[in-house]
Design a protein around this motif. Structure first.
Motif, PDB file in Angstrom:
ATOM      1  N   PRO A 187       2.397-117.954  -8.244  1.00  0.00           N
ATOM      2  CA  PRO A 187       1.706-116.658  -8.246  1.00  0.00           C
ATOM      3  C   PRO A 187       0.613-116.606  -9.319  1.00  0.00           C
ATOM      4  N   GLN A 188      -0.304-115.677  -9.169  1.00  0.00           N
ATOM      5  CA  GLN A 188      -1.373-115.478 -10.153  1.00  0.00           C
ATOM      6  C   GLN A 188      -0.771-115.073 -11.505  1.00  0.00           C
ATOM      7  N   GLY A 189      -1.292-115.620 -12.569  1.00  0.00           N
ATOM      8  CA  GLY A 189      -0.885-115.222 -13.922  1.00  0.00           C
ATOM      9  C   GLY A 189       0.522-115.661 -14.282  1.00  0.00           C
ATOM     10  N   CYS A 190       0.948-116.805 -13.767  1.00  0.00           N
ATOM     11  CA  CYS A 190       2.350-117.207 -13.948  1.00  0.00           C
ATOM     12  C   CYS A 190       2.554-118.037 -15.220  1.00  0.00           C
ATOM     13  N   ALA A 216      -3.049-125.573 -11.414  1.00  0.00           N
ATOM     14  CA  ALA A 216      -2.927-124.106 -11.475  1.00  0.00           C
ATOM     15  C   ALA A 216      -3.757-123.546 -12.633  1.00  0.00           C
ATOM     16  N   GLN A 219      -7.325-123.424 -11.721  1.00  0.00           N
ATOM     17  CA  GLN A 219      -7.621-122.326 -10.790  1.00  0.00           C
ATOM     18  C   GLN A 219      -7.476-120.953 -11.460  1.00  0.00           C
ATOM     19  N   GLY A 220      -7.141-120.945 -12.745  1.00  0.00           N
ATOM     20  CA  GLY A 220      -7.003-119.678 -13.463  1.00  0.00           C
ATOM     21  C   GLY A 220      -5.713-118.944 -13.124  1.00  0.00           C
ATOM     22  N   LYS A 221      -4.728-119.667 -12.575  1.00  0.00           N
ATOM     23  CA  LYS A 221      -3.484-119.013 -12.143  1.00  0.00           C
ATOM     24  C   LYS A 221      -2.392-119.032 -13.201  1.00  0.00           C
ATOM     25  N   LEU A 222      -2.528-119.952 -14.160  1.00  0.00           N
ATOM     26  CA  LEU A 222      -1.406-120.210 -15.060  1.00  0.00           C
ATOM     27  C   LEU A 222      -1.716-119.733 -16.467  1.00  0.00           C
ATOM     28  N   ASP A 269       8.204-117.615 -14.586  1.00  0.00           N
ATOM     29  CA  ASP A 269       8.042-117.297 -13.152  1.00  0.00           C
ATOM     30  C   ASP A 269       8.461-118.455 -12.251  1.00  0.00           C
TER      31      ASP A 269
END
Ligand code: MRU
Length: 376
Positions: A187-190, A216, A219-222, A269
């Protein structure tokens, strides 16, 4: 977040002595190769293997060098080079060194026998990671095919050198693909928790579990990685934490016994770990302590992912109970044994398939019970 993979050293570099360069191996190692050539200990076309010495990280970034395949066995046993895909790549390179060794003296069947015998010894250096046997057997199969076709020993040895380089290239490509597949599941921001080191250091480059982290993060997700220290040899604190910080990924180091409270606080997460062998039924052998993390993840309802190339899936091993677990020295657990106290040191444990959310491979993500589907 900017990721700096270029700051990470290569774990394994196989090259001709005359091509040594401090662009890819440490300056000291490149100088050592140059000195060997000038003292005529090795010819400039001799194959040389450089391995990042993971025993001395994070205090020093040094490559060990050798043209002797027996030396590689010692490095693997002593964890100078470790991590399932990395020991596979180093093992393949060692077979290539053995082939050059034999090519100077033997031809035909005698040459092949030397390569086969060396490959058995190299493949036995550590028992749990299937990648080591997979890689050495792939090398022997090529040698047999070329010798049967009537090729001379020198040209077979050159083909084995190329094959060992191909194994490294394919491993890096697989890891980059594992990264893409795994990042899509997060998920985003995980924030993720990982155990041991399944990073670039444990592979030819980029990493498996940490390959997912790098993709991740890119991609700016982590937002963060929690790294278990991973007693007794501390691959988490010495290697994972160092590797992530160097690449620019926010990382928090925790003692192994802190994982439960970090999860209970809602800080995690997803869990992502690597694997040393995945049995046909989806049971996973990985660094000791992985099972405990999987049990915790189940308790807290956190997805538990295993990231590994398909070379880690072993169709010939039916269940986790059939996987041989390496038992290592008691000194790794306690440098100062106490009289009357027994110590055990199993290097790996088995996480049953039903605790695994998915196995992430270069061919996609699979339910653990469908692990064999990844082999096509
Ligand atoms: O004893 P090690 O350090 O070789 O153990 C390594 C692990 O258990 C890794 O998690 C596994 O090999 C996957 S590496 C991509």
């Amino acid at each position: 977040m900017s990721i700096h993979m270029e700051r990470l050293p290569r774990t394994i570099v196989l090259f001709r002595a005359g091509e040594a360069s401090d662009q890819v191996i440490s300056r000291a190692a490149a100088q050592e190769v140059a000195a060997l050539i000038s003292s005529e200990d090795i010819g400039s076309d001799a194959p040389v293997l450089a391995c990042l010495d993971q025993r001395v990280l994070p205090d020093a970034v040094e490559h060990l060098i050798t043209a002797d395949w027996r030396c590689v066995i010692t490095w693997i046993c002593e964890l100078a080079v470790r991590g399932a895909p990395a020991i596979g790549a180093a093992g393949a390179a060692a077979v290539a060194l053995a082939a050059f060794d034999a090519a100077g003296a033997d031809e035909g069947r005698a040459f092949l026998q030397h390569v086969q015998e060396a490959a058995v010894l190299i493949g036995d250096a550590r028992p749990t990671a299937v990648n080591l046997m997979w890689a050495t057997q792939r090398m022997v199969a090529l040698a047999e095919q070329r010798v049967d076709a009537g090729e001379d020993a020198r040209s077979v040895a050159c083909a084995l050198f190329d094959e060992a380089c191909a194994i490294q290239r394919e491993d890096e490509e697989a890891n980059r693909r594992i990264g893409e597949v795994g990042a899509a599941l997060l998920p985003q921001g995980c924030a993720v928790l990982t155990h041991c080191n399944a990073g670039s250091l444990a592979t030819s480059f980029y990493g498996t579990a940490l390959g997912v982290v790098y993709a991740a993060a890119d991609q700016g997700k982590l937002v963060r990685v929690y790294a278990d220290e991973t007693r007794p040899v501390c691959q988490g604190s010495r290697l994972t934490a160092w590797e992530l910080a160097r690449a620019g990924v926010p990382v928090t180091l925790i003692c192994d016994d802190m994982a439960a409270s970090v999860m209970a606080a809602g800080e995690v997460d997803a869990v992502i770990v690597g694997a040393d062998r995945i049995a046909a039924n989806g049971d996973v052998a990985n660094k000791i302590g992985t099972l405990g993390v999987a049990v915790l993840a189940r308790h807290f309802g956190i997805p538990f992912y295993v990231a590994a190339p398909t070379s880690t899936i072993d169709p010939d091993t039916l269940t986790g109970a059939d996987i041989r677990i390496e038992q290592r020295s008691a000194c790794e657990v306690s440098a100062h044994p106490i009289e009357g106290v027994d110590i055990i040191n199993p290097a790996f444990d088995i996480t049953p398939a039903d605790l695994v959310t998915a196995i992430i491979t270069e061919r996609g993500a699979f339910a653990p019970q469908r692990a064999l589907d990844a082999l096509g």
